[in-house]
Design an enzyme around this catalytic site. Structure first.
Site, PDB file in Angstrom:
ATOM      1  CB  SER A  92      -0.900   0.095   1.248  1.00  0.00           C
ATOM      2  OG  SER A  92      -0.065  -0.374   2.427  1.00  0.00           O
ATOM      3  CG  ASP A 130       2.401  -6.748   1.400  1.00  0.00           C
ATOM      4  OD1 ASP A 130       1.704  -7.769   1.834  1.00  0.00           O
ATOM      5  OD2 ASP A 130       1.374  -5.840   1.451  1.00  0.00           O
ATOM      6  CD  GLU A 230      -7.840  -5.297   1.642  1.00  0.00           C
ATOM      7  OE1 GLU A 230      -7.961  -4.227   1.277  1.00  0.00           O
ATOM      8  OE2 GLU A 230      -6.972  -6.323   1.529  1.00  0.00           O
TER       9      GLU A 230
END
Length: 360
Positions: A92, A130, A230
């Site tokens: 992100s 990530d 999510e």
């Protein structure tokens, strides 16, 4: 034997012993404790660091697990101070740090830079990095190679990968077999927006909901220590959480998960510009309005610089005594710099009297 010891004596210190004929050699490390494995600047005291064992204990006791994203040294220090369990160096960063519309553009090299910065600042949380889009999809070997770099070069404790396709499950399994802890991610997987048709919630019909649970189970079977859920309905997240033996971390998945994660910038209300408003998710609670404070501080700074009230005498701490100023001015005059000499003398007088500082 003495000759052999002399060859290796440089990195050792000799301590006195009860028998003076038997020296006691103690190894000296350069800058890391001897039990450090992958080099993140984290204390090795198990009572201070969050580990997989810590998370398993919390999960067994039914204690909620906290996770927040971090992308640099300052955010990592804040997470550390707050006692957050897991610091996720999320892709992100592509959106909230680099300004892209999706998570896809960020590269592995950029992710490693963020990982290293976070590793320097977060000493207590478990560090999870990530795997960036395009760095693990081609093969399980590529996935392992990338995961190794995230640990060795990024200083992370574990990695996170998205999706539940057979190739992703296989990749997760191979990474775990390589000795690297893996966190799974199902539901809305932002790296898959091309096939999902955008940032759309998942699990809203029977087939999709079953797929969420099945994928989570497959990731558990592959050896993942946790799974992020999510943007799925709360009943779906509750079902997955109840059937799994590993903790679930929810984001937009309701209150029934084992823990929760939010993006650092989102929960702090840091971003005020239209781009961020466009991508800020509905499920995010802003626990502060830091962005408003930042904007006000910058505006106040601009105003004080423009009206010359900053820095002023208060924030100009470095002094020069009058005799030195006088000598300095005379030297400037000798150099033919009369204007500079006058400016120095005038500034010294204003500082001495505490007058407002103005420049011509």
């Amino acid at each position: 034997m003495a000759a052999i010891l002399r060859r290796f004596s440089k990195p050792y210190t000799t301590l006195p012993t009860s028998n003076p004929k038997i020296p006691n050699y103690v190894r000296r490390m350069s800058n890391m404790p001897e039990d450090t494995v992958y080099g993140g600047p984290k204390p090795q005291n198990p009572d201070e660091r969050v580990t997989l064992t810590t998370l398993r204990k919390k999960h067994r006791k039914g204690e909620a697990i906290t996770m927040v994203t971090a992308y640099d040294y300052p955010s990592a220090v804040h997470l550390d101070s707050a006692g957050i369990d897991i610091a996720l160096v999320g892709d992100s960063a592509s959106m909230v740090v680099h300004g892209h519309d999706t998570t896809l553009p960020i590269t592995l090299e950029e992710m490693l830079m963020h990982c290293r910065a976070v590793a320097r600042g977060a000493k207590r949380p478990l560090l999870v990095g990530d795997l960036a889009f395009g760095t693990y999809e081609s093969s399980s070997q590529q996935a392992v190679d990338t995961a190794v770099r995230v640990l060795k070069e990024g200083g992370m404790d574990a990695i996170k990968l998205e999706g539940g396709a057979p190739s992703r499950i296989s990749a997760a399994k191979h990474i775990v077999e390589a000795g690297i802890a893996v966190m799974g991610h199902v539901g809305l997987t932002p790296q898959a927006i091309s096939v999902l048709g955008g940032f759309r919630p998942q699990g809203r019909n029977v087939l999709s909901a079953v797929k969420v649970v099945e994928t989570a189970l497959a990731l558990q079977e592959a050896g993942c220590f946790s799974v992020v859920l999510e943007c799925v309905p709360a009943p779906v997240a509750a079902a997955a959480t109840s059937v799994l033996q590993i903790p679930t971390i929810g984001i937009g998945a309701g209150p029934f998960c084992s823990g929760q994660v939010l993006v650092y910038h989102d929960l702090l209300g840091m971003m005020q510009h239209p781009h961020h408003a466009k991508v800020t998710p509905k499920f995010c609670k802003q626990f502060a309005q830091i962005g408003e404070g930042i904007n006000k501080a910058l505006s106040d700074y601009k105003q004080e610089v423009e009206n010359r009230s900053f820095p002023g005498v208060t924030y100009s701490p470095y002094k020069i005594n009058p005799a030195e100023v006088d000598g300095f001015s005379k030297e400037l005059q000798k150099m033919g710099l009369d204007k500079a000499a006058a400016a120095a003398a005038e500034a010294a007088e204003k500082f001495e009297t505490g007058k407002n500082i103005q420049t011509s």
